[in-house]
Motif scaffolding. Structure first.
Motif, PDB file in Angstrom:
ATOM      1  N   ALA A  48       0.723  -1.132  -0.108  1.00 16.04           N
ATOM      2  CA  ALA A  48      -0.091   0.009   0.049  1.00 16.04           C
ATOM      3  C   ALA A  48       0.907   1.131   0.002  1.00 16.04           C
ATOM      4  N   SER A  49       0.542   2.097  -0.880  1.00 19.18           N
ATOM      5  CA  SER A  49       1.117   3.507  -0.771  1.00 19.18           C
ATOM      6  C   SER A  49       0.513   4.591   0.186  1.00 19.18           C
ATOM      7  N   GLU A  50       1.352   5.536   0.174  1.00 18.08           N
ATOM      8  CA  GLU A  50       0.680   6.662   0.829  1.00 18.08           C
ATOM      9  C   GLU A  50      -0.641   7.181   0.575  1.00 18.08           C
ATOM     10  N   SER A  51      -1.091   7.110  -0.937  1.00 18.86           N
ATOM     11  CA  SER A  51      -2.455   7.698  -1.156  1.00 18.86           C
ATOM     12  C   SER A  51      -3.385   6.430  -0.622  1.00 18.86           C
ATOM     13  N   ASP A  52      -3.020   5.177  -0.706  1.00 17.31           N
ATOM     14  CA  ASP A  52      -3.865   4.235  -0.127  1.00 17.31           C
ATOM     15  C   ASP A  52      -4.176   4.298   1.294  1.00 17.31           C
ATOM     16  N   VAL A  53      -3.180   4.772   2.215  1.00 17.03           N
ATOM     17  CA  VAL A  53      -3.286   5.303   3.454  1.00 17.03           C
ATOM     18  C   VAL A  53      -4.306   6.236   3.524  1.00 17.03           C
ATOM     19  N   ASP A  54      -4.057   7.441   2.798  1.00 21.09           N
ATOM     20  CA  ASP A  54      -5.054   8.336   2.896  1.00 21.09           C
ATOM     21  C   ASP A  54      -6.475   8.181   2.440  1.00 21.09           C
ATOM     22  N   ARG A  55      -6.594   7.207   1.490  1.00 23.06           N
ATOM     23  CA  ARG A  55      -8.253   6.554   1.313  1.00 23.06           C
ATOM     24  C   ARG A  55      -8.410   5.975   2.481  1.00 23.06           C
ATOM     25  N   ALA A  56      -7.661   5.036   3.182  1.00 18.96           N
ATOM     26  CA  ALA A  56      -8.324   4.316   4.361  1.00 18.96           C
ATOM     27  C   ALA A  56      -8.590   5.303   5.527  1.00 18.96           C
ATOM     28  N   VAL A  57      -7.588   6.167   5.662  1.00 16.76           N
ATOM     29  CA  VAL A  57      -7.924   7.284   6.686  1.00 16.76           C
ATOM     30  C   VAL A  57      -9.138   7.950   6.524  1.00 16.76           C
ATOM     31  N   ALA A  58      -9.423   8.688   5.233  1.00 16.08           N
ATOM     32  CA  ALA A  58     -10.741   9.284   4.819  1.00 16.08           C
ATOM     33  C   ALA A  58     -11.590   8.421   5.366  1.00 16.08           C
ATOM     34  N   ASP A 225      -5.753  13.425  10.424  1.00 16.94           N
ATOM     35  CA  ASP A 225      -6.862  12.632  10.706  1.00 16.94           C
ATOM     36  C   ASP A 225      -6.739  11.686  11.434  1.00 16.94           C
ATOM     37  N   VAL A 226      -5.697  11.233  11.830  1.00 20.24           N
ATOM     38  CA  VAL A 226      -5.473  10.077  12.846  1.00 20.24           C
ATOM     39  C   VAL A 226      -5.194  10.490  14.152  1.00 20.24           C
TER      40      VAL A 226
END
Ligand code: NAD
Length: 495
Positions: A48-58, A225-226
């Motif tokens: 997973a990339s940083e943008s995948d993390v962003d999607r999951a956090v959103a 957002d975490v």
């Protein structure tokens, strides 16, 4: 090594679980997991990339701020999670086999530690939730323990399941939304866990599982957002995480390394002590944060303790971790093997003497990531091999003069995770236990129990897991003043 293929399935995953769905990751990068025993392919998982993390956090943020999960009662959340725990119970053997294939833990250890143990911990946690004081009345005020928000969970490879579920379950029961980033070395068992969570049908966004490397971990820790990071891993990475969380005043709990001392008393039974240390010092191929890696022996019995431990190390069956007869398997990776062998060379260069083992290859196992079970004697507590976490099947034996000296040496460590005392006099054992500055301590064994907190003093971390105290990490306390007498407790609580 052969995987238990009774399910006939492959462990190659091409999607990640977030926002209640299996989605394609943003890149084609994959972790190619190979057995550290023989290099055989075990499976693969997306990186997973940083943008995948962003999607999951959103998605997690939305689930927490707008979704039903934090508004549900604790009883409703327990009811929603119970089927997941029941499904987990049917997969413990498969999980244990998979972890052995991924990182080389001997099958006889994997079964209790990487399959059954996490299950028992989750079952115990469901029970602790029923008596946890989610709300308390104090005079005209009410103390409410509210969910902490969006939690990022970052875990290591050495006990990959238990370190996830020790955070996941209390966080979910408390009403948090979680994003899990398992270690790069062990993404497959985490994906199996993700499958079980996906089947549990929790509200979208409440759980995400994203195998990822350091960039994904960093992104999770930095993400505004975490609300909280729950981390298990090395002290070095723990410091980076704490510093980042400090900058943005995010909460964090850290379960870090150890260099636990086992104090062998004058009166100890050599046979019982060595039988206990044979397990407690070398468990999981010595890749255990709580491994009793410094053995403190009275000068009067130093030679006999060293000799008995060296015989035990020489007697280990080293080899294929899937074989039931194996005591010690390979280390997780070539990097870890080289690191541990490097420490053995450091010990020799520092002037310690090898009583067993060494940094050379084991005949017939040169292709795997093996290290010989090693015992050092003539060790001074100031040596690097006595101060730094080696994280392999390597122990050091240090002489002491009297009990005060033993306690002094035990406490002379940057770490403060575990420790043990070996004596026929349990009262003396308890007195010593009270003097050693560690979060956990064993008398004539070292066996963490799920009912009491797990964690360390000093550089071994901040916060605790297990027991009812695990929930403390995933709640914020809110004091509500002027609550009218007779107001329904249920209005103020979510229990
Ligand atoms: P590690 O610190 O290298 O990695 C742990 C996790 O952090 C991995 O998921 C990794 O990808 C991630 N990570 C690495 N750099 C990061 C960064 N800058 N920001 C965010 N995430 C990052 O540890 P490891 O080698 O996987 O595990 C071994 C260590 O874990 C040992 O020190 C061991 O003692 C410790 N450990 C402690 C406990 C405990 O409960 N106290 C339990 C198990 C393991």
């Amino acid at each position: 090594m052969s995987l238990d293929t009774s399910t006939g399935r492959s462990y190659s995953f091409d999607r990640v679980f977030l926002d209640g769905a299996w989605v394609s990751p943003s890149t084609d990068d994959v972790f190619d997991v190979r057995s550290p025993h023989d290099g055989r392919a075990v499976g693969s998982a997306p990186i997973a990339s940083e943008s995948d993390v962003d999607r999951a956090v959103a998605a997690a943020r939305h689930a927490f701020d707008e979704g039903p999960w934090p508004q549900m009662t604790v009883a409703e959340r327990i009811a929603a999670l119970r089927p997941f725990v029941e499904a987990y119970a049917t997969r413990t053997a498969e999980l244990a086999t998979l972890v052995t294939a991924e990182m080389g833990s001997p099958a006889t250890f994997s079964e209790p530690a990487h399959g059954l143990g996490p299950l028992l911990l989750m079952q115990a946690t469901l029970g602790f939730a029923e008596s946890y004081p989610w709300t308390e009345r104090r005079g005209t005020s009410m103390l409410v323990r509210e969910p902490a928000g969006v939690v990022g969970i970052i875990t290591p490879w050495n006990v990959p399941q238990v370190t996830i579920v020790a955070k996941l379950l209390p966080a979910l029961i408390a009403g948090c939304a979680v994003v899990v980033k398992p270690a790069p070395e062990t993404p497959l068992d985490a994906m199996l866990l993700a499958e079980l969570l996906a089947d549990a049908d929790l509200p979208p966004g409440v759980v995400a599982v994203l195998p990822g490397a350091t960039p994904a971990g960093l992104r999770l820790v930095e993400h505004p957002d975490v609300d909280r990071i729950a981390f298990t891993g090395s002290a070095d990475v723990g410091r980076v995480i704490a510093a980042t969380c400090g900058r943005r005043l995010a909460r964090c709990s850290l379960e870090l390394g150890g260099k636990s001392a086992a104090i062998v008393c004058e009166d100890a039974s050599l046979e019982r002590t060595v039988a206990g240390l044979r397990f407690s010092s070398f468990l999981n191929n010595g890749q255990a944060c709580v491994a009793q890696s410094r053995i403190l022996a009275p000068r009067s019995r130093y030679d006999e303790v060293v000799q008995a431990l060296a015989e035990a190390a020489d007697g280990f069956v080293v080899g294929d971790p899937s074989a039931k007869s194996t005591d010690i398997g390979p280390l997780v990776s070539a990097r870890q093997r080289d690191r541990v062998r490097g420490y053995i060379d450091v010990g020799v260069a520092e002037g310690a003497t090898l009583a067993a083992g060494g940094s050379d290859d084991i005949e017939g196992l040169a292709d795997g990531q093996y290290v010989r079970p090693t015992v050092f004697r003539d060790v001074d507590n100031s040596m690097r091999i006595a101060r730094e976490e080696i994280f392999g099947p390597v122990i050091v034996v240090i002489p002491y003069d009297d009990v005060d000296d033993a306690v002094r040496i035990a406490n002379d460590s940057p770490y403060g995770l575990g420790g043990s005392v070996w004596t026929k006099d349990r009262q003396q054992g308890l007195a010593i236990a009270r003097r050693v500055r560690t979060g956990m301590f064993g008398i004539n064994s070292f066996a963490p129990e799920f009912g009491v907190p797990f964690g360390g003093f000093k550089a071994s971390g901040i916060g605790r897991e297990y027991g009812p105290e695990a929930f403390d990490e995933y709640v914020e306390m809110k004091s509500v003043y002027g609550v009218p007498a007779g107001a329904s407790e249920a209005t103020g609580e979510n229990a």
